[in-house]
Motif scaffolding. Structure first.
Motif, PDB file in Angstrom:
ATOM      1  N   THR A 276       0.871  -1.165   0.000  1.00 36.09           N
ATOM      2  CA  THR A 276       0.000   0.000   0.000  1.00 36.09           C
ATOM      3  C   THR A 276       0.909   1.216   0.000  1.00 36.09           C
ATOM      4  O   THR A 276       2.059   1.143   0.467  1.00 36.09           O
ATOM      5  CB  THR A 276      -0.930   0.084   1.234  1.00 36.09           C
ATOM      6  OG1 THR A 276      -0.133   0.346   2.394  1.00 36.09           O
ATOM      7  CG2 THR A 276      -1.744  -1.184   1.437  1.00 36.09           C
ATOM      8  N   VAL A 277       0.408   2.323  -0.491  1.00 31.92           N
ATOM      9  CA  VAL A 277       1.230   3.533  -0.472  1.00 31.92           C
ATOM     10  C   VAL A 277       1.506   3.970   0.964  1.00 31.92           C
ATOM     11  O   VAL A 277       2.552   4.577   1.239  1.00 31.92           O
ATOM     12  CB  VAL A 277       0.599   4.679  -1.295  1.00 31.92           C
ATOM     13  CG1 VAL A 277       0.627   4.351  -2.782  1.00 31.92           C
ATOM     14  CG2 VAL A 277      -0.799   5.001  -0.841  1.00 31.92           C
ATOM     15  N   ASP A 278       0.605   3.647   1.876  1.00 29.69           N
ATOM     16  CA  ASP A 278       0.826   4.003   3.285  1.00 29.69           C
ATOM     17  C   ASP A 278       2.018   3.236   3.856  1.00 29.69           C
ATOM     18  O   ASP A 278       2.859   3.816   4.562  1.00 29.69           O
ATOM     19  CB  ASP A 278      -0.422   3.716   4.118  1.00 29.69           C
ATOM     20  CG  ASP A 278      -1.615   4.550   3.685  1.00 29.69           C
ATOM     21  OD1 ASP A 278      -1.405   5.679   3.203  1.00 29.69           O
ATOM     22  OD2 ASP A 278      -2.750   4.065   3.832  1.00 29.69           O
ATOM     23  N   ILE A 279       2.095   1.943   3.562  1.00 32.21           N
ATOM     24  CA  ILE A 279       3.238   1.150   4.039  1.00 32.21           C
ATOM     25  C   ILE A 279       4.515   1.616   3.364  1.00 32.21           C
ATOM     26  O   ILE A 279       5.557   1.768   4.003  1.00 32.21           O
ATOM     27  CB  ILE A 279       2.996  -0.361   3.834  1.00 32.21           C
ATOM     28  CG1 ILE A 279       1.873  -0.835   4.766  1.00 32.21           C
ATOM     29  CG2 ILE A 279       4.275  -1.156   4.084  1.00 32.21           C
ATOM     30  CD1 ILE A 279       1.457  -2.273   4.561  1.00 32.21           C
ATOM     31  N   GLU A 280       4.428   1.875   2.067  1.00 35.17           N
ATOM     32  CA  GLU A 280       5.608   2.361   1.352  1.00 35.17           C
ATOM     33  C   GLU A 280       6.096   3.682   1.950  1.00 35.17           C
ATOM     34  O   GLU A 280       7.301   3.887   2.099  1.00 35.17           O
ATOM     35  CB  GLU A 280       5.292   2.545  -0.133  1.00 35.17           C
ATOM     36  CG  GLU A 280       6.485   3.031  -0.934  1.00 35.17           C
ATOM     37  CD  GLU A 280       6.137   3.376  -2.357  1.00 35.17           C
ATOM     38  OE1 GLU A 280       6.965   3.100  -3.238  1.00 35.17           O
ATOM     39  OE2 GLU A 280       5.045   3.922  -2.585  1.00 35.17           O
ATOM     40  N   GLU A 281       5.177   4.548   2.328  1.00 33.07           N
ATOM     41  CA  GLU A 281       5.550   5.828   2.934  1.00 33.07           C
ATOM     42  C   GLU A 281       6.265   5.618   4.266  1.00 33.07           C
ATOM     43  O   GLU A 281       7.196   6.338   4.609  1.00 33.07           O
ATOM     44  CB  GLU A 281       4.293   6.677   3.143  1.00 33.07           C
ATOM     45  CG  GLU A 281       4.572   8.100   3.565  1.00 33.07           C
ATOM     46  CD  GLU A 281       3.290   8.906   3.630  1.00 33.07           C
ATOM     47  OE1 GLU A 281       2.918   9.297   4.767  1.00 33.07           O
ATOM     48  OE2 GLU A 281       2.682   9.120   2.576  1.00 33.07           O
ATOM     49  N   THR A 282       5.862   4.581   4.995  1.00 35.62           N
ATOM     50  CA  THR A 282       6.445   4.292   6.303  1.00 35.62           C
ATOM     51  C   THR A 282       7.812   3.606   6.183  1.00 35.62           C
ATOM     52  O   THR A 282       8.769   4.010   6.857  1.00 35.62           O
ATOM     53  CB  THR A 282       5.503   3.383   7.124  1.00 35.62           C
ATOM     54  OG1 THR A 282       4.247   4.044   7.259  1.00 35.62           O
ATOM     55  CG2 THR A 282       6.068   3.091   8.496  1.00 35.62           C
TER      56      THR A 282
ATOM     57  N   THR B  24       7.313  -2.474  -9.177  1.00 33.69           N
ATOM     58  CA  THR B  24       6.973  -1.377 -10.086  1.00 33.69           C
ATOM     59  C   THR B  24       7.234  -0.010  -9.457  1.00 33.69           C
ATOM     60  O   THR B  24       7.407   0.971 -10.184  1.00 33.69           O
ATOM     61  CB  THR B  24       5.502  -1.430 -10.553  1.00 33.69           C
ATOM     62  OG1 THR B  24       4.633  -1.314  -9.427  1.00 33.69           O
ATOM     63  CG2 THR B  24       5.222  -2.675 -11.361  1.00 33.69           C
ATOM     64  N   ARG B  25       7.282   0.054  -8.149  1.00 33.64           N
ATOM     65  CA  ARG B  25       7.555   1.321  -7.481  1.00 33.64           C
ATOM     66  C   ARG B  25       9.035   1.694  -7.588  1.00 33.64           C
ATOM     67  O   ARG B  25       9.406   2.846  -7.368  1.00 33.64           O
ATOM     68  CB  ARG B  25       7.131   1.256  -6.019  1.00 33.64           C
ATOM     69  CG  ARG B  25       5.671   0.916  -5.830  1.00 33.64           C
ATOM     70  CD  ARG B  25       4.766   1.946  -6.439  1.00 33.64           C
ATOM     71  NE  ARG B  25       4.726   3.098  -5.548  1.00 33.64           N
ATOM     72  CZ  ARG B  25       3.912   4.119  -5.680  1.00 33.64           C
ATOM     73  NH1 ARG B  25       3.053   4.135  -6.678  1.00 33.64           N
ATOM     74  NH2 ARG B  25       3.940   5.115  -4.830  1.00 33.64           N
TER      75      ARG B  25
END
Length: 173
Positions: free
Chosen positions: A46-52, A95-96
């Motif tokens: 999730t983008v939230d986990i990636e942000e963390t 992909t990120r």
């Protein structure tokens, strides 16, 4: 020539991993490395986990494996007509980092299933999507009715006609 092969399933007894392994070893004079998706288990993207946590180190490791290949041999597991969640999660993390996950490597894209359609739905999904992500699909192959057409004791396709078809694909790759 180095081949990276994997079955796009986390199952310890993945029929797609068995097919990919068999196929990769049909290439002459090749160094074969078979990946296990369980070695790349990451939190659900999730983008939230990636942000963390940032970009996951296992995604970098997976991309490095792809980069090391001259040829990719991938056999897609079909879950409800689409990719397995395990593969999709690895793919999403990768992909990120690099949208061209498959890095324009020549690819033999396959699928198998216990059913008569041999994973044809997921094969079609992947065949349409992978080119957008650096997949250079040279050939495809579907093995129907895995339990009837693959001898797990010997580790090879038992149906002579299907085995010849796959061997011809590899020979002309």
């Amino acid at each position: 020539m180095k081949i990276i092969a994997f079955g796009a399933s986390p199952s310890k007894n993945s029929i797609n991993k068995k097919l990919a392994t068999y196929t990769a070893h049909l290439f002459e004079n090749a160094e074969v490395e078979v990946l296990d998706l369980n070695d790349f288990e990451m939190p659900l993207f999730t983008v939230d986990i990636e942000e963390t946590i940032g970009k996951h180190e296992l995604a970098y490791k997976f991309l490095t494996k792809i980069e090391s290949a001259d040829i990719l041999v991938i056999s897609m597991a079909e879950n409800n007509g689409n990719y397995s969640v395990a593969f999709k999660n690895i793919f999403d993390w990768c992909t990120r980092i690099n949208a061209k996950v498959f890095q324009e490597k020549p690819m033999l894209l396959m699928a198998t299933s216990p059913g008569a359609r041999g994973g044809s739905n997921v094969l079609a999904v992947a065949k349409n999507a992978f080119p957008f992500y650096g997949g250079t699909i040279k050939e495809t192959f579907s093995l129907p009715s895995f339990d009837d057409n693959f001898d797990t004791e010997v580790g090879k396709i038992s149906n002579d006609e299907l085995d010849k078809q796959l061997r011809d694909i590899v020979k002309n790759f």
